[in-house]
Structures are given as structure tokens and as C-alpha cells.
Design a protein around this motif. Structure first.
Motif, PDB file in Angstrom:
ATOM      1  N   SER A 139       0.670  -1.230   0.066  1.00 52.70           N
ATOM      2  CA  SER A 139       0.168   0.137   0.169  1.00 52.70           C
ATOM      3  C   SER A 139       0.756   1.185   0.048  1.00 52.70           C
ATOM      4  CB  SER A 139      -0.951   0.027   1.339  1.00 52.70           C
ATOM      5  OG  SER A 139      -1.718   1.024   1.394  1.00 52.70           O
ATOM      6  N   ALA A 150      -1.788  -4.410   9.995  1.00 53.27           N
ATOM      7  CA  ALA A 150      -1.709  -3.268  11.067  1.00 53.27           C
ATOM      8  C   ALA A 150      -2.305  -3.833  12.286  1.00 53.27           C
ATOM      9  CB  ALA A 150      -2.372  -1.970  10.432  1.00 53.27           C
ATOM     10  N   LEU A 209      -5.799   4.955  10.610  1.00 56.53           N
ATOM     11  CA  LEU A 209      -5.703   3.776  11.671  1.00 56.53           C
ATOM     12  C   LEU A 209      -5.843   4.223  12.952  1.00 56.53           C
ATOM     13  CD1 LEU A 209      -4.549   0.801  11.929  1.00 56.53           C
ATOM     14  CD2 LEU A 209      -2.187   1.479  11.732  1.00 56.53           C
ATOM     15  N   LYS A 260      -0.706  -2.853   5.166  1.00 55.82           N
ATOM     16  CA  LYS A 260      -2.005  -2.387   5.860  1.00 55.82           C
ATOM     17  C   LYS A 260      -2.930  -3.627   6.481  1.00 55.82           C
ATOM     18  CE  LYS A 260      -4.981  -0.579   3.193  1.00 55.82           C
ATOM     19  NZ  LYS A 260      -5.846   0.403   2.369  1.00 55.82           N
ATOM     20  N   ASP A 291      -9.846  -3.317   4.392  1.00 54.64           N
ATOM     21  CA  ASP A 291      -9.531  -2.353   5.054  1.00 54.64           C
ATOM     22  C   ASP A 291     -10.604  -1.583   5.707  1.00 54.64           C
ATOM     23  OD1 ASP A 291     -10.600  -0.949   2.814  1.00 54.64           O
ATOM     24  OD2 ASP A 291      -8.808   0.035   2.389  1.00 54.64           O
ATOM     25  N   LEU A 295       0.048   3.185   3.187  1.00 48.99           N
ATOM     26  CA  LEU A 295       0.029   2.322   4.537  1.00 48.99           C
ATOM     27  C   LEU A 295       0.636   1.100   4.134  1.00 48.99           C
ATOM     28  CD1 LEU A 295      -0.191   2.720   7.833  1.00 48.99           C
ATOM     29  CD2 LEU A 295      -2.763   1.955   7.149  1.00 48.99           C
TER      30      LEU A 295
END
Length: 242
Positions: A10, A19, A229, A16, A95, A13
């Protein structure tokens, strides 16, 4: 059934899907929320990265490896759908860790209610003026039946007269496809508006296919940036949404 496309790379990010959100990778939050939808009997993560594959296996989820050459999430979902017999395939973005399971149920129901539909998605009313102007927030405008006229990162509709009542809608990146349509759609070449806005759903509109949008009372916060996030971490730290 649902397929969650999860690409490790990404621009804004990296990594991702993995995360951390309160001790669990983001992809696990998405998977567990999707699994709560009444309309789904199966959820599969589709990834091109061994790290994501192993993370999903670690929390007990179902996962498959797919080609690294897909241009969009729908193309990755289509690779999996080609091996399945399900009439309806749900594309749940990897996401969207705050996605409400009811959004999936409502979008699936739209296709069950109208056999002529080949594709459905979700929208909800924007209440934050900053989101209207933000190119990170995808807006959708519809006809009177709720079918999409256009998806855009711009502030559409334009409010020429401040006294005119206008509602802005945010698009949630959740799609329900009829399987045969998905396979045909994924094989179509990218289209000019799709490339301009970087929105794959415009490919369907540009080829003349109708997309039904279902209005939801739920809000979903997608994660595109580190700030997103942090917002999600704060939201999911509250008892009402944990």
C-alpha cells in the motif's frame, strides 16, 4: 459467500492488512465482522502475500493465495469466484475493520429482491462537512430508485444555492456481484473514468451496467492512512464497538 481481497503493498500504509488494532491484525477484525453477517455461510481471504496468508491461518480464518498481478480487488475476488459455484459473491474490502455485518446483509438482500440486478453496494449519509470536501472520501450520487449515477472523490453534488436541500452520500467499498457478472466484469479493460478517479466501480457504469446502492444507517471507517488507523483504534477501544 464473501471474499476479502488483502494486498500487502500500500502506497500510503504499507502492510495495511497486518496493522495492529488492539492486539489483532486489521484483517482479523474485517474477517470476524464479515463472519457475523447472517447472509454469509463462508468467508475467505484472498491475498498475494505469504505474511497475510500466515496471519489469517494463525487466527483460524480461511485463506487462499492469488496472483500478484491483479489490478483491483474485484479481479482478485474473481480469481477465487471462478473456482466456486455460489450464485452471489460478496467483496468485502480488507481495510474496513468497523464494517457493520448488517451492511452485508442489506446489500445481499437487494440482489435477492431484484433478480435483474448484477451488482449492489452500500452508501450512508455524510454528516461531517470535512468529508464532503475530502478526496479520500468517495461520494456517490444516485437516481430516484437508488441506482448509482456516478462515484467520485469530488464534492458532488455541487451546491449552487445554499438554500437547496442536498444530501451527500459516502460510498462504502462493499460489493455484491452475481458470479457470472463478476467474472465478465473483472475481464473488462480499465475505463477512462475508472483510471481518472481510481475507482474500479466506475468500470461497471462506463460499460452500462446498473449498480444498486443500499442506504445504511451504519457508518464504516475505511483505513487508507496512518491517521485513519489511529481513528479506528480509538473507535474500537470503546465498549460499544469493541
Amino acid at each position: 459467500m464473501a471474499v476479502i481481497p488483502a494486498r500487502f503493498s500500500s502506497t500510503r500504509l504499507p502492510g495495511k492488512p497486518l496493522a495492529d488494532i488492539h492486539g489483532r491484525p486489521m484483517i482479523e477484525h474485517v474477517y470476524r465482522r464479515a463472519s457475523e453477517a447472517r447472509a454469509l455461510s463462508r468467508v475467505i481471504v484472498a491475498t498475494d502475500d505469504l505474511r497475510v496468508f500466515e496471519a489469517v491461518r494463525a487466527f483460524g480464518g480461511e485463506v487462499v493465495m492469488t496472483s500478484p498481478d491483479h489490478r483491483t480487488g474485484s479481479e482478485r475476488v474473481a480469481e477465487v469466484a471462478a473456482q466456486l459455484a455460489d450464485a452471489l459473491i460478496v467483496n468485502v474490502q480488507g481495510d474496513e475493520p468497523t464494517l457493520a455485518p448488517a451492511m452485508i446483509d442489506d446489500a445481499v438482500q437487494a440482489c435477492l429482491d431484484d433478480p435483474s440486478l448484477v451488482m449492489s453496494t452500500v452508501r450512508y449519509r455524510i454528516t461531517d462537512p470535512a468529508e464532503i470536501a475530502s478526496p479520500a472520501v468517495v461520494k456517490v450520487v444516485t437516481d430516484l430508485r437508488g441506482r448509482a449515477l456516478y462515484f467520485t472523490r469530488a464534492a458532488v453534488p455541487f451546491l449552487r444555492d445554499p438554500g437547496t436541500p442536498v444530501t451527500w452520500y459516502k460510498h462504502v467499498g462493499l460489493y455484491v456481484y452475481r458470479r457470472d457478472f463478476l467474472l465478465a466484469f473483472a475481464a473488462l479493460p480499465p475505463t477512462p473514468l475508472e483510471l481518472s478517479e481510481s475507482l474500479e466501480q466506475l468500470r461497471a457504469l462506463e460499460h452500462g451496467y446498473a449498480i444498486m446502492t443500499v442506504e445504511s444507517r451504519h457508518e464504516a471507517l475505511g483505513v487508507d492512512t496512518p491517521d485513519d488507523l489511529e481513528r479506528v483504534r480509538r473507535l474500537l477501544a470503546t465498549p460499544a464497538t469493541s
